[in-house]
Design a protein around this motif. Structure first.
Motif, PDB file in Angstrom:
ATOM      1  N   LEU A  34       6.632   1.874  -0.204  1.00 57.64           N
ATOM      2  CA  LEU A  34       6.310   1.508  -1.582  1.00 57.64           C
ATOM      3  C   LEU A  34       7.197   0.370  -2.059  1.00 57.64           C
ATOM      4  CD1 LEU A  34       4.689   2.047  -4.157  1.00 57.64           C
ATOM      5  CD2 LEU A  34       6.406   3.763  -4.776  1.00 57.64           C
ATOM      6  N   ARG A  35       8.483   0.479  -1.817  1.00 56.41           N
ATOM      7  CA  ARG A  35       9.425  -0.552  -2.245  1.00 56.41           C
ATOM      8  C   ARG A  35       9.257  -1.858  -1.454  1.00 56.41           C
ATOM      9  NH1 ARG A  35      14.881   1.379  -1.084  1.00 56.41           N
ATOM     10  NH2 ARG A  35      14.347   0.634   0.964  1.00 56.41           N
ATOM     11  N   MET A  39       2.960  -0.018  -1.144  1.00 59.67           N
ATOM     12  CA  MET A  39       2.277   1.277  -1.091  1.00 59.67           C
ATOM     13  C   MET A  39       3.004   2.200  -0.129  1.00 59.67           C
ATOM     14  SD  MET A  39      -1.768   0.496  -0.984  1.00 59.67           S
ATOM     15  CE  MET A  39      -2.560  -0.502  -2.232  1.00 59.67           C
ATOM     16  N   PRO A  40       2.929   3.507  -0.385  1.00 60.39           N
ATOM     17  CA  PRO A  40       3.517   4.461   0.560  1.00 60.39           C
ATOM     18  C   PRO A  40       2.781   4.411   1.896  1.00 60.39           C
ATOM     19  CG  PRO A  40       2.948   5.534  -1.514  1.00 60.39           C
ATOM     20  CD  PRO A  40       2.371   4.164  -1.571  1.00 60.39           C
ATOM     21  N   LYS A  61      -2.678   5.166  -1.203  1.00 61.66           N
ATOM     22  CA  LYS A  61      -2.669   4.741  -2.601  1.00 61.66           C
ATOM     23  C   LYS A  61      -3.091   5.927  -3.457  1.00 61.66           C
ATOM     24  CE  LYS A  61      -4.573   1.266  -5.741  1.00 61.66           C
ATOM     25  NZ  LYS A  61      -5.491   0.107  -5.832  1.00 61.66           N
ATOM     26  N   THR A 123      -0.808  -5.327   0.760  1.00 62.45           N
ATOM     27  CA  THR A 123       0.134  -4.442   1.447  1.00 62.45           C
ATOM     28  C   THR A 123       0.046  -4.636   2.953  1.00 62.45           C
ATOM     29  OG1 THR A 123       0.100  -2.809  -0.328  1.00 62.45           O
ATOM     30  CG2 THR A 123       0.758  -2.026   1.851  1.00 62.45           C
TER      31      THR A 123
END
Length: 149
Positions: A34-35, A39-40, A61, A123
């Motif tokens: 995410l950072r 997105m994770p 997401k 992403t």
């Protein structure tokens, strides 16, 4: 859908390179996706004939899987010679015994066929850019974790 592929020189140890890229992906994407990329993400190793041959990256997401990426070696063979010699005109030519090495190219695939939204596309682009940077560090310094000086 093939996103990118690049030939891996025959002298590069496939298992070491993929292990380092996988560990990089665990740190940069699975722990801080995410950072770092927007997105994770989840990262999982994939195996071919009991050897880690790549890894899959799941982009998430709002709790929903948006895309799957596969980073792995292909099934092509490259020849690794013992040394480089010179021909009659002085040009380099491969000499000595040749070993067959599996995995001529490292490839990045978008595994699922569904179209993605612009956030997911950015992403994917950011992750691929980071992966290429890690790969360049491996080629230059022998480690994806090397810091540029």
């Amino acid at each position: 859908m093939l996103i990118s592929k690049t030939e891996v020189p025959a002298f590069i140890q496939r298992d070491d390179m993929m292990d380092q890229l996988y560990r990089w992906a665990l740190i940069e994407a699975a722990e801080a996706g995410l950072r770092n990329f927007g997105m994770p993400m989840k990262v999982q190793a994939t195996y071919y004939q009991e050897t880690m041959w790549g890894f899959d990256v799941e982009i998430i997401k709002e709790g929903v899987k948006m895309a799957d990426l596969g980073i792995n070696f292909d099934s092509n063979i490259v020849l690794k010679h013992e040394w480089v010699g010179r021909d009659a005109e002085g040009f380099p030519q491969m000499e000595g015994n040749a070993d067959e090495i599996s995995g001529k190219y490292i490839e990045i695939w978008k595994v699922n066929p569904e179209k993605v939204d612009e956030d997911t596309r950015s992403t994917i682009r950011a992750f691929c850019t980071g992966l290429v940077t890690a790969l360049n560090k491996y080629y230059a310094f022998g480690s994806v974790f090397a810091e540029d000086i």
